[in-house]
Design an enzyme around this catalytic site. Structure first.
Site: not given
Ligand SMILES: Cc1ncc(COP(=O)(O)O)c(C=O)c1O
Ligand SMILES: Cc1ncc(COP(=O)(O)O)c(C=O)c1O
Ligand code: FES
Ligand code: FES
Lengths: 387, 123, 387, 123
Positions: D58, D33, D35, D102
């Site tokens: 990210c 995914c 992360d 996130c």
């Protein structure tokens, strides 16, 4: 020779201030708004600012209700077909008027070919349909009503507020094509009571090839074009950044200018109507005498044909248009003019004069000088009437 | 859009009008389609001595009318009957595709006028 | 700080010469090409000249085979869905590849929802599908094959000629999306053997919001948008005159520049590939090592994520892109990278560097200096691999 | 796109790295995914004495990791457990809507690390 542009309903020159901001976004700030680097972010910011400008001008509750498109026509297609496809499970009936722009009427025709049923309301002699007509046409299958705000050929303003009250009461989605009214008279989605609304930049001194669809939050809708996720998944394709930015600027300027222009141009309009009717016999004013766009004048001159009239005016430097079939290469004259009850013969002699911000009283004088001898000459050449 | 020749005939149409007591009259077209052409003739010794037109229609319609009268003037009836839609269009250095039906009208109106004259002769 | 734009596959700056001609058609020559007066005729002439420029550049037999659209995406929609709807009576099967642009893939998905059946061919590790794969996928229901000319993410050039021979032999309509190849390598509709082809202006220093569909004469096709009769009834809506004129000019310039640019940029490309692979361990070249666009370089760097890399490069003034999911706000990384067999984890670390006419050897030097420390820093921060 | 605060924490991330022989370790996310966050802790007297992170993800992922370590440092475990996804996002002056997931990771990783510590204590 004097040049007089009297065809602002066809298109308008891009305002120099609009062209200037566009230039920046063509050359320096040329990024793709989907890119995350500085060039992309700059472009994204500009697109979102323009969206804000459009949203504010029409009183949208949020910027998320505005989707930019590649033309007014595309926005009409998106609004009408997008609502039709998304609500097919609820019904297949659509109501419209006989004087809509071809972008609306041809969407409706296509939907008929796909199994929808369309009621096309006949207008009165001024080109208006009433809320009552709409109410009477509603069935339990009706999923969409689409009636234009102001007519492009005859300038008539429709009673949108009254129609929207009917639509609201029956919980039917209501769309209006405001391409011609926007920038000339107030267009506010809440005051009009519409769920979807169409705009086009090139009618308000913005660039061609940019339109917008307003869609009220919560309106059931499907996209009609497929690709990337741009415009919140409503309209795929890399955004026309310069065009969108130009549209935003044009909207800003239009809002500043609207009332003053309307006041000035409606005086010219009333003078044009009065003097032409007085000077030229066998002339019919088309459209509503009062409920019409401030910049819009339209007539039919009996016994003559529009294209010839246009060519002769063009030779005098006057740019103007006609709903004559002969200007379009088909044999059928304007569907709007026949819908308001004019014979085809009469409809062929139509003339549409639409003024803009740069027109002056001298332009009006010049036109009023130039027109009568042309009509006279063509009538002398005509085998019809008193010719 | 239009050739210079078309614009010339549109701007300065030749032989506009109606001959009084004509020897032959032809009218074709339909006002609801946006075009009518009327041609009037004076004929002497089988020769078209005078010809005039009146037209309700687009620029191409006016120009083809003007051109067809110019082409027919002074011709014998037989020669005049040879004038075709195509030859009128060619004499005008072409017409836009959408306007080809106008040129049909001009030759047709001429033909109708000549036939009218011939019918009257035989009557 | 030095600014290096390495994202020409995303979009390009409008060439100043293009911007200049556009300016004229925004302001002075602003007419609507459908108007018969002088303003309109001027605009019409300009649009038809641009059509000629595009037709010539791709070797179309006649200008009537070019229709301008509001984007490359719209041209893909028109080509694919227009052929599908018009040929449904013959069959409902469509063949495409797994590495197409979303404009193609999402049209195919929509057609599946509408009852068509779509075969999506898997590419080899370089992103190519073969003529043989296509031949084997053909059924007696196949009505359309659509395979892109060059891939936007990995630069791979497809064997279009071979595929078109298969399509020809079976008389199946063949479309290619040439948005990325046009202006970089020769694109000729007869040599490629295609019936429809998609172009987009903003990838060749023209404006955003203008595309074109080439359609070979005699190809059975239906419109997908409804309205006025513009573009020979193929695409309604007032023409984006300035955009079209800009597209024409951009095409003209691209044709003049193509070979020299390709030669220069492919040297940079080969140097970039060699040095990056040498300097940075755990790096994978994506796309074909030879059969790739001359301006296109793409990698995956293991153990790091693309968006972070992009942001750090951006801080160094380098504008570049990634197929990372995190740049698009979804959780799925690029469908192209997973289709060529990369794991999602690896695909997240992708970088695409696409050069253009204004890039210099110094830009390449600068990038080759800037990249390694960034990769190192991100790997040091990463919980994966040797991090 | 990102607030200044996010860019600050992305550019100069606080507490990057991995504590050797940590008292607690938390790792959440999934490389496919895009992360993964790993947080390591040193705890003394119920107080987070040191905290470090490693992140694959990210800009927002890096920034939230950095922020959550800054917020947790020096806090008691109970206090640290009060840190929510929302409070991290707020401390960063907001995150773009698409990036909200996130910030979930950062608080989750912290929680996982604390729970790992508590489990080890009870073992
Ligand atoms: C291969 C390919 N096809 C289609 C498109 C869509 O073109 P546009 O951005 O003009 O809609 C792009 C670029 O975005 C592309 O790279
Ligand atoms: C009422 C109305 N609707 C829609 C359109 C279409 O807009 P566009 O030319 O941007 O496609 C126009 C003008 O052409 C119009 O007058
Ligand atoms: S008279 Fe109508 S097109 Fe010529
Ligand atoms: S880690 Fe993928 S969006 Fe943040």
């Amino acid at each position: 020779m004097r040049k007089v542009y009297f065809d602002h309903s066809a298109t308008t020159p891009v305002d120099p201030a609009v062209a200037e901001v566009m230039m920046h976004y063509l050359t320096e700030h040329f990024g793709n708004p989907s890119s995350i680097h500085a060039f992309g972010r700059e472009a994204r910011k500009a697109v979102e600012k323009a969206r804000q400008q459009v949203a504010e001008a029409i009183g949208a509750a949020s910027v998320g209700e505005i989707a930019f498109t590649g033309s007014g026509t595309e926005a009409d297609n998106m609004a009408i077909r997008g609502v039709a496809y998304a609500n097919r499970h609820k019904g297949n009936h659509i109501i419209t008027s006989a004087v809509e722009h071809s972008a609306v009427l041809n969407c409706c025709k296509q939907l008929e070919r796909e199994g929808f049923s369309v009621t096309v309301l006949p207008p009165d002699e001024y080109g208006r349909v009433t809320a009552r007509q709409v109410a009477e046409a509603i069935t339990d299958k009706t999923i969409l009503i689409t009636v234009m705000h102001a007519n492009n050929e005859i300038g008539t303003i429709m009673p949108i507020k009254e129609i929207s009250e009917v639509a609201r009461a029956k919980k039917i989605i209501f769309h209006t094509d405001a391409v011609q009214s926007f920038g000339k008279i107030p267009v506010n989605v809440d005051e009009l009571g519409v769920d979807l609304l169409t705009l086009s930049a090139h009618k308000i001194y913005g660039p061609k090839g940019i339109g917008a669809m307003y869609i009220r939050k919560g309106t059931f809708w499907h996209p009609i074009m497929f690709g990337g996720g741009q415009e919140r998944r409503r309209r795929p394709g890399t955004e026309n950044v310069a065009g969108i930015v130009g549209f935003g600027k044009a909207v800003e300027l239009a809002m500043q200018r609207m009332y003053a222009d309307a006041e000035r141009l409606s005086k010219y309009r009333d003078r044009l109507i009065a003097e032409v009717l007085e000077k030229i016999p066998h002339t019919i004013l088309t459209g509503h005498p009062k409920e019409r766009l401030p910049n819009h004048v339209s007539f039919c001159f009996r016994f003559i044909e529009g294209e010839s009239m246009l060519l002769m005016l063009d030779m005098k430097g006057i740019a103007i248009s006609s709903g004559s079939a002969c200007t379009s290469g088909s044999l059928e004259p304007s569907h709007v003019l026949t819908a308001i009850g004019l014979s085809k013969e009469v409809a062929h002699g139509s003339l549409r004069l639409t003024m803009g911000k740069d027109n002056s009283e001298e332009d009006v004088d010049y036109f009023l000088e130039a027109l009568p001898p042309i009509i006279e000459r063509l009538r002398a050449m005509s085998p019809l009437g008193e010719g | 859009m239009y050739s210079e020749k078309v614009m010339d005939h549109f701007t300065n149409p030749r032989n506009v009008g109606e001959i009084e007591n004509p020897d032959g009259v032809g009218q074709v077209g339909n006002p609801s389609c946006g075009d009518i052409m009327k041609i009037t003739l004076r004929v002497e010794n089988n020769i078209i001595k005078d010809i005039k037109f009146k037209t309700f229609g687009c620029g191409a319609a006016v120009a083809t009318s003007s051109m067809v009268t110019e082409m027919a003037m002074g011709k014998t009836l037989d020669e005049a009957l040879q004038i075709t839609n195509k030859s009128v269009a060619e004499a005008l250095e072409g017409l836009p595709p959408a306007k080809m039906h106008c040129s049909n009208l001009a030759a047709d109106a001429l033909k109708a006028a000549i036939e009218d004259y011939l019918k009257k002769q035989n009557a």
